[in-house]
Write a protein that holds these residues in place. Structure first.
Motif, mmCIF file in Angstrom:
data_model
loop_
_atom_site.group_PDB
_atom_site.id
_atom_site.type_symbol
_atom_site.label_atom_id
_atom_site.label_comp_id
_atom_site.label_asym_id
_atom_site.label_seq_id
_atom_site.Cartn_x
_atom_site.Cartn_y
_atom_site.Cartn_z
ATOM 1 N N SER A 11 0.776 -1.265 0.025
ATOM 2 C CA SER A 11 -0.176 -0.014 0.146
ATOM 3 C C SER A 11 1.091 1.414 0.021
ATOM 4 C CB SER A 11 -0.916 -0.189 1.330
ATOM 5 O OG SER A 11 -0.236 -0.018 2.389
ATOM 6 N N LYS A 12 0.466 2.304 -0.436
ATOM 7 C CA LYS A 12 1.153 3.718 -0.585
ATOM 8 C C LYS A 12 0.016 4.608 -0.081
ATOM 9 C CE LYS A 12 4.027 2.463 -4.201
ATOM 10 N NZ LYS A 12 4.574 2.746 -5.574
ATOM 11 N N GLY A 13 0.457 5.475 0.699
ATOM 12 C CA GLY A 13 -0.349 6.686 1.204
ATOM 13 C C GLY A 13 -0.816 6.620 2.452
ATOM 14 N N LYS A 14 -1.723 7.271 2.974
ATOM 15 C CA LYS A 14 -2.427 7.328 4.002
ATOM 16 C C LYS A 14 -4.044 7.400 3.882
ATOM 17 C CE LYS A 14 0.928 7.443 7.204
ATOM 18 N NZ LYS A 14 1.486 6.520 8.169
ATOM 19 N N PRO A 15 -4.772 6.907 5.011
ATOM 20 C CA PRO A 15 -6.159 7.136 4.642
ATOM 21 C C PRO A 15 -6.444 8.587 5.452
ATOM 22 C CG PRO A 15 -5.791 5.567 6.619
ATOM 23 C CD PRO A 15 -4.466 5.911 6.180
ATOM 24 N N LEU A 16 -7.579 9.026 5.118
ATOM 25 C CA LEU A 16 -8.124 10.285 5.783
ATOM 26 C C LEU A 16 -9.165 9.914 6.700
ATOM 27 C CD1 LEU A 16 -8.149 13.016 2.999
ATOM 28 C CD2 LEU A 16 -6.466 13.080 4.967
ATOM 29 N N LEU A 17 -9.027 10.066 7.925
ATOM 30 C CA LEU A 17 -10.247 9.557 8.845
ATOM 31 C C LEU A 17 -11.108 10.757 9.678
ATOM 32 C CD1 LEU A 17 -7.802 6.880 10.729
ATOM 33 C CD2 LEU A 17 -9.456 6.559 8.800
ATOM 34 N N ASP A 18 -12.151 10.691 9.922
ATOM 35 C CA ASP A 18 -13.064 11.658 10.471
ATOM 36 C C ASP A 18 -13.906 10.766 11.726
ATOM 37 O OD1 ASP A 18 -14.077 13.996 11.088
ATOM 38 O OD2 ASP A 18 -15.665 13.882 9.288
ATOM 39 N N PRO A 19 -13.282 10.327 12.520
ATOM 40 C CA PRO A 19 -13.846 9.297 13.582
ATOM 41 C C PRO A 19 -14.806 10.120 14.362
ATOM 42 C CG PRO A 19 -11.892 9.375 14.178
ATOM 43 C CD PRO A 19 -11.905 10.157 12.808
ATOM 44 N N MET A 20 -16.015 9.742 14.999
ATOM 45 C CA MET A 20 -16.783 10.436 15.975
ATOM 46 C C MET A 20 -17.048 9.277 16.919
ATOM 47 S SD MET A 20 -19.188 12.751 13.678
ATOM 48 C CE MET A 20 -19.755 13.649 14.974
#
Length: 176
Positions: free
Chosen positions: A97-106
């Motif tokens: 894998s390459k890159g990073k996830p964008l997260l918006d946890p609540m």
């Protein structure tokens, strides 16, 4: 109703096995649970563990190493098993894998309310910049799709006070 889970990214937000909504972690807010009254400490600790699990998974996915001891720092139980299975599958298929996830946890639920030991997190994660690639050529994998998708996770307070993700489910692109 069965929902086929997709790989979110690089090493994959897991080659998640199918899961139905009845077994999906935290599919509904428990009656009487007021998330707004959670202690900042419990909420922050659970969200930090959730974010850290995905960041470690992305880092380890660069080499598709299912045996990395880093994986167990923020995940255990079913969550750790899913991460390892995904990385093993990627390794066997020649993916990284390459890159990073964008997260918006609540935080969407907490049990028990007055002193949480289990917190459910709802996220709309974005894997647009975290995709699978062929290890040898560096080209995108044929099925490497990125986008926003619903993620539900359960984060448990361990006996030593550390919070770890114990289970999660990732839904199809466009599910949030």
């Amino acid at each position: 109703m069965k929902t086929k889970m997709l790989v979110i990214a690089g090493s994959a937000l897991v080659v998640l096995s199918g899961c139905d909504r009845s077994s999906d972690p935290g599919m509904s807010l428990q009656q009487g649970t007021s998330v707004g009254q959670l202690t900042d400490s419990a909420r922050d600790s659970a969200v930090t563990a959730y974010r850290a699990m995905w960041n470690v998974f992305a880092d380890v996915g660069v080499a598709s190493d299912p045996n990395s001891p880093l994986l167990g720092r923020h995940a255990n139980g079913a969550a750790l098993d899913k991460l390892k299975r995904s990385l093993q599958s990627d390794r066997e298929n020649g993916f990284v894998s390459k890159g990073k996830p964008l997260l918006d946890p609540m935080v969407s639920a907490a049990e028990p309310h007055d002193d949480p030991k289990k917190i459910t997190i709802t996220d709309c994660g974005d894997s647009t910049n975290w995709l699978k690639h062929h290890k040898d050529s560096g080209l995108h994998a044929d099925n490497a799709l990125g986008g926003r998708r619903l993620i539900k996770a359960v984060v448990d307070k361990q006996p030593d006070g550390v919070w770890k993700v114990s289970d999660y489910a990732v839904h199809e692109i466009g599910s949030c």
